[in-house]
Design a protein around this motif. Sequence first.
Motif, PDB file in Angstrom:
ATOM      1  N   GLY A  82     -30.161 -16.867  37.998  1.00 52.81           N
ATOM      2  CA  GLY A  82     -31.440 -17.273  37.277  1.00 52.81           C
ATOM      3  C   GLY A  82     -31.974 -18.817  36.700  1.00 52.81           C
ATOM      4  O   GLY A  82     -32.171 -19.840  37.196  1.00 52.81           O
ATOM      5  N   CYS A  83     -30.075 -20.090  37.219  1.00 51.70           N
ATOM      6  CA  CYS A  83     -30.549 -21.128  36.771  1.00 51.70           C
ATOM      7  C   CYS A  83     -30.040 -21.793  38.719  1.00 51.70           C
ATOM      8  O   CYS A  83     -30.128 -22.897  38.489  1.00 51.70           O
ATOM      9  CB  CYS A  83     -29.795 -21.753  35.944  1.00 51.70           C
ATOM     10  N   ASP A  84     -28.828 -21.174  38.747  1.00 54.49           N
ATOM     11  CA  ASP A  84     -28.054 -21.665  39.547  1.00 54.49           C
ATOM     12  C   ASP A  84     -27.216 -23.286  39.575  1.00 54.49           C
ATOM     13  O   ASP A  84     -26.772 -23.997  40.364  1.00 54.49           O
ATOM     14  CB  ASP A  84     -28.819 -22.183  41.331  1.00 54.49           C
ATOM     15  N   HIS A  85     -27.508 -23.603  38.278  1.00 55.76           N
ATOM     16  CA  HIS A  85     -26.375 -24.073  37.562  1.00 55.76           C
ATOM     17  C   HIS A  85     -25.289 -24.500  36.134  1.00 55.76           C
ATOM     18  O   HIS A  85     -24.733 -24.951  35.771  1.00 55.76           O
ATOM     19  CB  HIS A  85     -27.396 -25.542  37.053  1.00 55.76           C
ATOM     20  N   GLY A  86     -25.172 -23.038  36.877  1.00 55.71           N
ATOM     21  CA  GLY A  86     -23.820 -22.327  35.519  1.00 55.71           C
ATOM     22  C   GLY A  86     -24.350 -22.726  33.871  1.00 55.71           C
ATOM     23  O   GLY A  86     -23.946 -22.242  33.051  1.00 55.71           O
ATOM     24  N   GLN A  87     -25.448 -22.463  33.707  1.00 58.42           N
ATOM     25  CA  GLN A  87     -26.639 -22.467  32.270  1.00 58.42           C
ATOM     26  C   GLN A  87     -26.814 -21.336  31.861  1.00 58.42           C
ATOM     27  O   GLN A  87     -27.246 -21.233  30.704  1.00 58.42           O
ATOM     28  CB  GLN A  87     -27.203 -23.392  32.721  1.00 58.42           C
ATOM     29  N   CYS A  88     -26.561 -19.627  32.698  1.00 56.56           N
ATOM     30  CA  CYS A  88     -27.255 -18.690  32.047  1.00 56.56           C
ATOM     31  C   CYS A  88     -26.519 -17.606  32.427  1.00 56.56           C
ATOM     32  O   CYS A  88     -26.826 -16.164  31.847  1.00 56.56           O
ATOM     33  CB  CYS A  88     -28.815 -18.483  32.276  1.00 56.56           C
TER      34      CYS A  88
HETATM   35  S1  FES Z   1     -27.722 -18.775  37.664  1.00 63.87           S
HETATM   36 FE1  FES Z   1     -25.558 -18.673  38.051  1.00 63.87          FE
HETATM   37  S2  FES Z   1     -25.293 -19.668  35.703  1.00 63.87           S
HETATM   38 FE2  FES Z   1     -27.417 -19.902  36.049  1.00 63.87          FE
END
Ligand code: FES
Lengths: 212, 316
Positions: A82-88
């Motif tokens: 989704g976000c690739d940053h731990g946010q979703c």
């Molecule tokens: S893709 Fe890993 S938390 Fe969003």
Amino acid sequence: MPETSELELSRRGVLTAGAATAALVAAPVSAAPMAIAPSPPTPAMQVRFKVNGERRELSLDPRTTLLDALREHLHLTGTKKGCDHGQCGACTVMVDGVRINSCLSLAVMHEGDEITTIEGLGTPDKLHPMQAAFVKHDGYQCGYCTPGQICSAVAVLDEIKRGVPSHVQGDLTAKPTATNVEMRERMSGNICRCGAYSNIAEAMAEVAGAKA
Amino acid sequence: MRAFTYERAKDASAAARAVTANPAAKFIAGGTNLLDLMKIEVETPTHLVDVQDLGFDKIEATREGGLRIGALVTNTNLAAEERVRRDYGVLTRAIVAGASGQLRNKASTAGNLLQRTRCPYFYDTNMACNKRKPGSGCAAIGGYSRQLGVIGVSDSCIATFPGDMAVAMRVLDAVVETVDATGQRRSIPIADFHRLWGDKPEQDTVLKQGELITAVTLPKPLGGKHFYEKVRDRASYAYALVSVAAVIQPDGTGRVAFGGVAPRPWRVEAADALLPRGAAAVTARAFQGATPTKDNAFKLPLATRALASVLAEAKA
Ligand code: FES
Ligand SMILES: Cc1cc2nc3c(=O)[nH]c(=O)nc-3n(C[C@H](O)[C@H](O)[C@H](O)COP(=O)(O)OP(=O)(O)OC[C@H]3O[C@@H](n4cnc5c(N)ncnc54)[C@H](O)[C@@H]3O)c2cc1C
Ligand code: SF4
Ligand code: FES
């Protein structure tokens, strides 16, 4: 020129709005700077782990996240980015029985680990009880966040059983129970753009009840 | 992400030596902050030293009656530890108020202390930021500063330390233990661990390159009632606008630290002494000399109200 200043103004407005939205969780994700030349590849590294009970060996650029190793190299595309940053939470998988965000972990850090993805929980013919409950209660609309939601939901019920505390717990020394408030708090790391939250909580309640 | 080489260290001194030898090398623990920043090239290490095999994953009793928390203990395991829940409730409360279940399963004790600021301009490589690029300026000053610091900040950086766990550790007077490449050990009181930015905002803490955190120790339990009140833009999975960590004794005395307001967990011992006189007296002293912006001035009354709510609960 008036046009220019108007343009600048609206650009500033967009920037501020972007920052305001992102502040909810973290910070805006900007594109990597264009001026920097791509860095030369580093030698590939071997990594061995088990995915859904099957031994796997991969040769990877050390930069490869666990998420990309699963999707791009093992073609297990159930786990989503989704976000690739731990946010979703769309990328949630279980490693040695514990849920993590596979986008914020390097594949090479998982030598010897046991990884469970949505594909390992159940199959179309033999659904995991949580998968069946999501179907029954309409715990999704577009379905993009769903694999992450289901992996997280299975892990959450296990965390409650193991007595892992949460933010909404009154007495920290007491055992938590699978109440609606507890489940909602513990599922907050899984964002659903379609807003299927209340049905997800109902699916979880059914599985928790069946177990109790 | 820039290319890097990766190794999994077998012992602490080898890990410290590897990162000391290469100024562009970094330790990696859970990876939840470092990889996030590497993806957007705010962090660009050329070598990563994975510390997961060093055995720093235990919580042990100390001879002084406190606890020694290994640097690699996850946030989940620390919050769930029985003695922590019973004797250091403020710490469990602070941890479970942070991030998400998935992140806490990976986040390590050391990594949490070393997480970098969430200033939006720090994350945006197109903007000026002294912390990311020394000497480039600060886009937050005169920019969008709602989440940023109100005290302890400087003309070169007004960012905050964003974490929750450390705010509770500040109330508990935790000590950070380290070892360097030569085997030299240091015990750093949490009060001195995070720097005030001054004219060197690029340096978050007093750690030297290659200095490895091995543990965090807690002195013996304080007793009293433990609170962590976190005010944020949504009920869960968001950083603090303001947070209050407090331990309040039956006679109304106690300790208090504030999060989300400064470059470090903000505690003023002279303000602790005013707890029996109520929230307004405490925050007036703790935030003396504050320099809020138009956008974040709300944090000052918010800190008073958050503390007032804690004190009301303590009396109940
Ligand atoms: S893709 Fe890993 S938390 Fe969003
Ligand atoms: C979406 C999101 C929301 C979040 N919300 C919150 C929140 O509300 N509250 C909160 O407190 N935190 C929050 N976090 C931050 C999270 O808690 C941190 O990312 C985490 O604690 C970092 O730990 P880590 O082990 O993953 O660190 P890593 O990313 O592995 O490392 C971080 C830094 O520490 C260094 N390091 C690691 N171990 C050592 C060691 N032993 N010795 C010396 N240096 C070391 C690394 O070199 C690196 O510079 C959030 C994160 C995300 C992605
Ligand atoms: S406040 Fe600090 S981190 Fe934010 S832009 Fe300014 S220098 Fe950078
Ligand atoms: S079902 Fe569409 S994002 Fe959750």
